[in-house]
Each structure stands twice: as C-alpha cells, then as structure tokens.
Design an enzyme around this catalytic site. Structure first.
Site, short mmCIF file in Angstrom:
data_model
loop_
_atom_site.label_atom_id
_atom_site.label_comp_id
_atom_site.label_asym_id
_atom_site.label_seq_id
_atom_site.Cartn_x
_atom_site.Cartn_y
_atom_site.Cartn_z
N GLY A 202 22.10 -37.16 -13.66
CA GLY A 202 23.46 -36.69 -13.89
C GLY A 202 23.47 -35.34 -14.57
O GLY A 202 22.45 -34.88 -15.09
N PRO A 204 24.32 -32.44 -17.40
CA PRO A 204 24.21 -32.51 -18.86
C PRO A 204 25.50 -33.00 -19.50
O PRO A 204 26.59 -32.57 -19.12
CB PRO A 204 23.91 -31.05 -19.25
N GLY A 205 25.37 -33.90 -20.46
CA GLY A 205 26.52 -34.38 -21.20
C GLY A 205 27.24 -35.55 -20.61
O GLY A 205 28.27 -35.99 -21.14
N LYS A 208 23.66 -39.94 -20.22
CA LYS A 208 22.41 -40.61 -19.84
C LYS A 208 21.69 -41.18 -21.06
O LYS A 208 21.26 -42.33 -21.07
CB LYS A 208 21.51 -39.62 -19.09
N THR A 209 21.54 -40.36 -22.09
CA THR A 209 20.86 -40.83 -23.30
C THR A 209 21.69 -41.90 -24.00
O THR A 209 21.14 -42.85 -24.56
CB THR A 209 20.60 -39.65 -24.25
N HIS A 424 49.61 -8.21 -14.78
CA HIS A 424 48.43 -8.77 -14.09
C HIS A 424 48.53 -10.30 -14.04
O HIS A 424 48.38 -10.91 -12.97
CB HIS A 424 47.16 -8.34 -14.84
N GLU A 425 48.79 -10.93 -15.19
CA GLU A 425 48.88 -12.39 -15.23
C GLU A 425 50.12 -12.88 -14.49
O GLU A 425 50.08 -13.94 -13.85
CB GLU A 425 48.89 -12.89 -16.68
N HIS A 428 49.23 -13.17 -10.82
CA HIS A 428 48.52 -14.42 -10.51
C HIS A 428 49.51 -15.59 -10.43
O HIS A 428 49.45 -16.41 -9.50
CB HIS A 428 47.49 -14.73 -11.61
#
Length: 643
Positions: A202, A204-205, A208-209, A424-425, A428
């Site tokens: 999987g 990271p994070g 699993k551990t 600019h924003e 978008h």
C-alpha cells in the site's frame, strides 16, 4: 503475548566483566603509584652529598631502599650500596635523624602481579570475546551476524483490530491468520495449511505497520519485529547470518509471527546493481528465500512483510509458498475516512458542531496518517486559540493548512499583484462553474499559501477511481482559465508567470491522454510512453521507440488538446466577462470565498456574510455590472487544484 525472557541479562554480564577489567587496571596503577609516594629517586652518591651539605633532615633505611626528607620538606628515595657500613656514622656526624625500616611484606607478590597482570588481561578479553561469539549475543563486541529482531511485548498502548478502521478487507484477511494461530484445528481438519507469509502492499501512511501491530495485539503468540535495512551491512555474509539467527529465534518460540517492515530494502530484484553491497543484499535475499520455503520447512512461523514498492521485489519472493497472500492496504474511501476520523477523534474533546462525515467528504485521497495529522493540527489550532473544545472551524482551517499550506499573510503584495491574482483565480472559478464535468468549487482564495499566491480548490462529490475524457478536457479548460483571464483583462504584454503550475499540469495531462490512455483520434489506442524504474530507484516516463513522423504527430496532438482548452476557456470568460469582474472584486474585498458564497454571488450579486464578527448577517452587494442568473450550480467535494 509471550513474555518469557531468556535467563540472565547479557548487559549485566558485560557490565560485570568490564567492571572487573577496570578494577584490575586501577590496581596496577595504584601499585605503581604507591612506589612513587616517597618522592623522586636520586643516585646514592647524590644522597651522600646532600647529607654532607646538611640538606637532609631525616631518613628511613631498609635493605632495599632509603626514604628521606630534605630540610625544605621535599621527599626523595635512593637505593643503598650493599656492604656500605659508613652510612650510619656519616648521618650521625651531620646531625641527620635516621632509623631502620622493616622490608615490605608481599613485595614478591606485587612484583609477580605487576609482571603477569597485563598478560592475564589480554587473555581475559580474548576469552570474553570468543564466549560472546559462541553464545550468539547480538549485543556483544563480535555479534555482527546476530539478528536484530525484537520480541514485541506491549504492556501499555496495545493496538488491536478495533483500532484499525477504513481498511476492512485487509483486516479480514489478517484476522484469518490470527484465527489460525488461535485455533489451527478448525482449518487443518479440512486440509488447510497455515499460510507462510503475508505481504502488506500500500501507499505510505495507509496503515500497514498499524495492521502489523494489531496482529501482535490480537494473536497472543510471540511477535518479532525487524526492519529490512537491519539485514544489510557492508560485510558480505552478515545479512544472511542475521536471517539464519532470526529464524532460529523464531523456531524456539514457534508458533510465532515475524514482521519485516520495508522489505524492499533487502528483497529487490537480483542481478541489478554493482559492488559488494549488491552481493551482500543478494546473499541475504537468498538466505531469506531458503528459510521461508527451502529444503527444511519452518512450521509455525508466519512472515508478515510490508512495502509500498511491490514492483521492485524479486519474483521468487512473491510466489506461493513464501508470501502466500498479498494484502493490498488501499487509501480509504469516504466511509473508511469517517471511521478513521472517529478513531482519532476519541482522544480529542470535540465541540457539538463537528461532523466527521463532512470532514471525510472533504478529504478524498487522504491516507490514515494524513487524517491523523489533520486531527492533530486541528487540536493544535484550538490550543493556540485558547479553546476548551475543538470545533468544526479548527478542522476546516487544519484541512486548508494540510492541503494548501499555511497562510502567508505577512507576505507583502502590491495592489497590482493582488488584482492580478484575483482575476487569475476568478478565471479558474468561472470556467470550472461552466464546465459540466468539472468538480465543484470548495474554496477560492487570494491569500498566499505555501508556494502559491492564490488558489481555487475543487472537491469531487464522491471518490473517483477512474477519469473520463470529458472530465479531463474540463480540467484542461479550468487549468487555462487563469492565464486566459490575465490575457483578457490586462492584455497580452501583461501576462504573468503565475500560470506556470497550470501550464505544467495541462501539458502533463494532455501528454498522458495522448501517449498512455489512447485518447487521440489520429494516434489511436496505442501506448507511446511508459513509466520505468531506473537505477537506484530513479526513473520516470520515457517515450517508446517511434519514427520522427510519429513523434511529431504526438507533439502536435498534445498541442491541439491544450490549444483547444485555451480556446474553450477564452470563449467562456468572454461570454461571462461580467461574472469575472464581479468575482474578482469579491475576492479583493473578502480574500477568501467558499463555493457556496461564489454561487450565491453569481446568482444574486451579493454575499450573505456577517458585516461584523458578532453582528447579524446582512447581504452585501458587490460593485459590478448586472448579473444574469446562471443555469449551472454545483456543490460538493475535495482534492486541491493549485493555481
């Protein structure tokens, strides 16, 4: 959990041995130091001269030496000449007080010890080192080849499967292994055999551990834990020796579980790389393969390993009989994120307005570690604000900080830069609202965060596992919206470098559409580019062998997709120029607007926000041209779109 410990403490034994060596050395120093307590030694002739000169005050005479004191208080020693009978008369004539002294007892023993003790020390140290090697003490001076696996005994902070949420399928597969260890007869009576290994795969994070720790808490059998890097040393053969020793320890405690974290450090493909370090790693891997499923079976030992890079593991390690199961630990979906948040929120005092479902909906793509960090950041924000409870506002602010970076309000921007960023924003946002396949807008801001001067964050309404062509084309148009707004409002010569990340994103997306996903009508559903793993893990995308004509066609198709998106954004913003001005003015005034406020603004021309921090809500009109109602209103979702 088996709490049996081997008899004797090797640290105590080592401490006693080295303490004995220190005491012996101290004895030698004291013996030699005692011989020099009476002062420096002088020749016998010098001693007689000092007596004649009247400088000697008193002496003690023995057969072996003379201890004396001068009139100025200094001490000295000298060795008498055998057969000299004139010394007493000389001392008496010069008024020197003298007396006899008995021979020192045990001087022969001191001499023998002084001569033999260094040899005994060398023999003792050699014997101690050889004994450590024979006993296999990994903490000894010669314990290179001993396993560094630790027997996990958690008396406090024990983790169980109740603490693991959001990865139900992976947990169920590992629960079966625990059940097999608890009641093997239930499975063996039907011919089932205990699996020899399980590989947790999987990102990271993802937990699993944490899953491995839960197995340790639930299994009730000895649980050894070790990292893959603990096997690798600069000396060839040491890693293989550690693997053998680890399995010897596991056999003594069988049935048991051995957890190897980051197994890709030792389990990479054989035959790659240069130098002795590669030989050492390959020998270690070979020994691990033999111990897991070789000529001599290891009954009752289950190997659980974790990695986020299964593609680099050796095929022999992944075959059935070694790692019988490959358990995928995925990034949680919205239900899983809600469960994970509930687990972490148990430790935090929450305000009544906190809704884990809303937070989970706004964090798609977050792993378990990301969500734990989000809860922690919210608690820290509440503490800084001197609050007793963590409210929804803290979680929203923490989410913005994690996803977009910390606010940089101290950054000085000119009015022209703020105006450029606002348009600019707004570009978008307007394109996103008018693209049917685009994700809904969650927030727009012109407050600098991280490395961006401003951004529009869009959030999907639900978790997505695949993307369609229409959504990709919509994302291309949204990415071009900021650049197009600058061109329309400020002119071609005033276009800034603020669209660099947008251009990079659009180019990468268009390239993948053409070369990987077969979304070019002229090139067809063929792959022209692939991701490769380079030496030492450094790799990237590489264009496959093709003719010059094909490469030119690939470049032209990529250019066509981006140019089409640019033209689409230009048409949308040109048709809704009044919306663009209205939203930009609102961003300049409020700096940050939510998706709901943006939709409200474009529908009514005003924003329903309190005029004072504690005052009543009053709609505030924004200066601008009259706004016709738009027919497209979207709501929802999560994953940041950086401007």
């Amino acid at each position: 959990m088996n709490d049996d410990q081997p008899s004797g403490n090797p640290w105590v034994k080592s401490l006693l041995v080295w303490g004995g060596i220190f005491l012996a050395l101290l004895m030698v120093v004291s013996m030699f130091g005692a011989r020099g307590e009476s002062g420096p030694a002088i020749p016998y002739s010098d001693f007689r001269s000092k007596v004649v000169e009247g400088r000697v005050d008193s002496v003690e005479i023995s057969e072996e030496r003379i201890d004396g004191k001068l009139k100025n208080g200094d001490s000295f020693t000298s060795v008498p000449v055998p057969g000299d009978t004139t010394l007493p008369q000389l001392l008496q004539d010069n008024g020197v007080k003298y007396s006899g002294k008995e021979p020192e007892q045990g001087s022969l023993l001191v001499y023998i010890l002084a001569q033999t003790l260094p040899f005994l020390l060398i023999v003792g140290i050699a014997f101690f080192a050889l004994r450590q090697v024979q006993k296999g003490g990994g903490s000894g001076a010669m314990g290179f080849g001993k396993s560094k696996a630790k027997l996990l005994t958690e008396r406090s902070g024990r983790v169980t499967f109740a603490d693991v949420a959001g990865i139900d399928e992976a947990r169920e597969e590992l629960e079966e292994i625990v059940e097999f260890l608890r009641d093997p007869g239930r499975f063996s009576k039907l011919g089932g055999q205990i699996p020899k290994g399980a590989l947790l795969v999987g990102s990271p994070g993802t937990g699993k551990t944490l899953l491995a720790r839960a197995i340790a808490g639930e299994a009730g059998v000895p649980f050894f834990t070790i990292s893959g890097s603990d096997f690798v040393e600069m000396f060839v053969g040491v890693g293989a020796s550690r693997v053998r020793d680890m399995f010897e320890q596991a056999k003594k405690n069988a049935p048991c579980i051995v957890f190897i974290d980051e197994i890709d450090a030792v389990g990479r493909h054989r035959g790659h790389g240069l130098g002795n370090s590669n030989d050492e790693r390959e020998q270690t891997l070979n020994q691990l393969l033999v111990e897991m499923d070789g000529f001599e079976a290891n009954e009752g030992i289950i190997i659980i390993a974790a990695t986020n890079r299964p593609d680099v593991l050796d095929p022999a390690l992944l075959r059935p009989g070694r790692f019988d199961r490959q358990v995928v630990v995925p990034v949680p979906d919205i239900d899983g994120r809600e469960k994970i948040l509930a687990v972490h929120m148990k430790k935090v005092p929450l305000a009544p307005d906190v809704n884990p479902r809303v937070i989970a909906r706004g964090t798609p793509g977050f792993s378990g570690a990301d969500l734990a960090n989000l809860v922690n950041e919210a608690a820290l924000l509440a503490a800084r604000r001197n609050k007793r409870l963590v409210a929804m506002q803290e979680f929203e602010d923490a989410k913005d900080k994690v996803m977009m970076g910390a606010e940089r309000r101290s950054m000085v921007m000119t009015d022209d830069e703020k105006k450029m960023t606002a348009y600019h924003e707004a570009g978008h946002a307007i394109v996103s609202l008018n693209e049917d396949a685009s994700d809904p807008i969650h927030k727009a801001t012109i407050i600098p965060r991280g490395r961006a001067l401003g951004m529009v964050m869009r959030l999907p309404e639900r978790d997505s596992y695949s993307y369609h062509r229409d959504k990709m084309l919509a994302n291309l148009s949204v990415a071009m919206g900021g650049r197009v707004a600058e061109e329309l409002i400020f002119g071609h010569d005033k276009v800034s470098s603020g669209a660099s990340s947008d251009i990079q994103y659009a180019t990468s997306l268009a390239r993948s559409m053409v070369t990987k996903w077969g979304m070019s009508d002229k090139l067809g559903p063929l792959q022209y580019e692939e991701h490769h793993e380079g030496y030492l893990g450094m790799g990237g995308s590489q264009r496959l062998m093709a003719s010059d004509e094909t490469n030119k066609l690939i470049d032209s198709e990529i250019r066509l997709l981006v140019d089409t998106a640019h033209a689409r954004a230009t048409q949308l913003l040109h048709d809704r120029n009044d919306h663009l001005h209205l939203l930009a003015q609102a961003l300049l005034e409020y700096e940050t607007l939510s998706g709901e406020e943006i939709r409200q603004l474009l529908e009514t021309g005003a924003i329903d926000r309190p005029s004072e921090p504690r005052g009543p809500k009053t709609p505030r009109p924004i200066s601008g041209s009259s706004i016709p109602k738009t027919g497209k209103h979207l709501s929802g979702g999560t994953a940041p779109q950086r401007a």
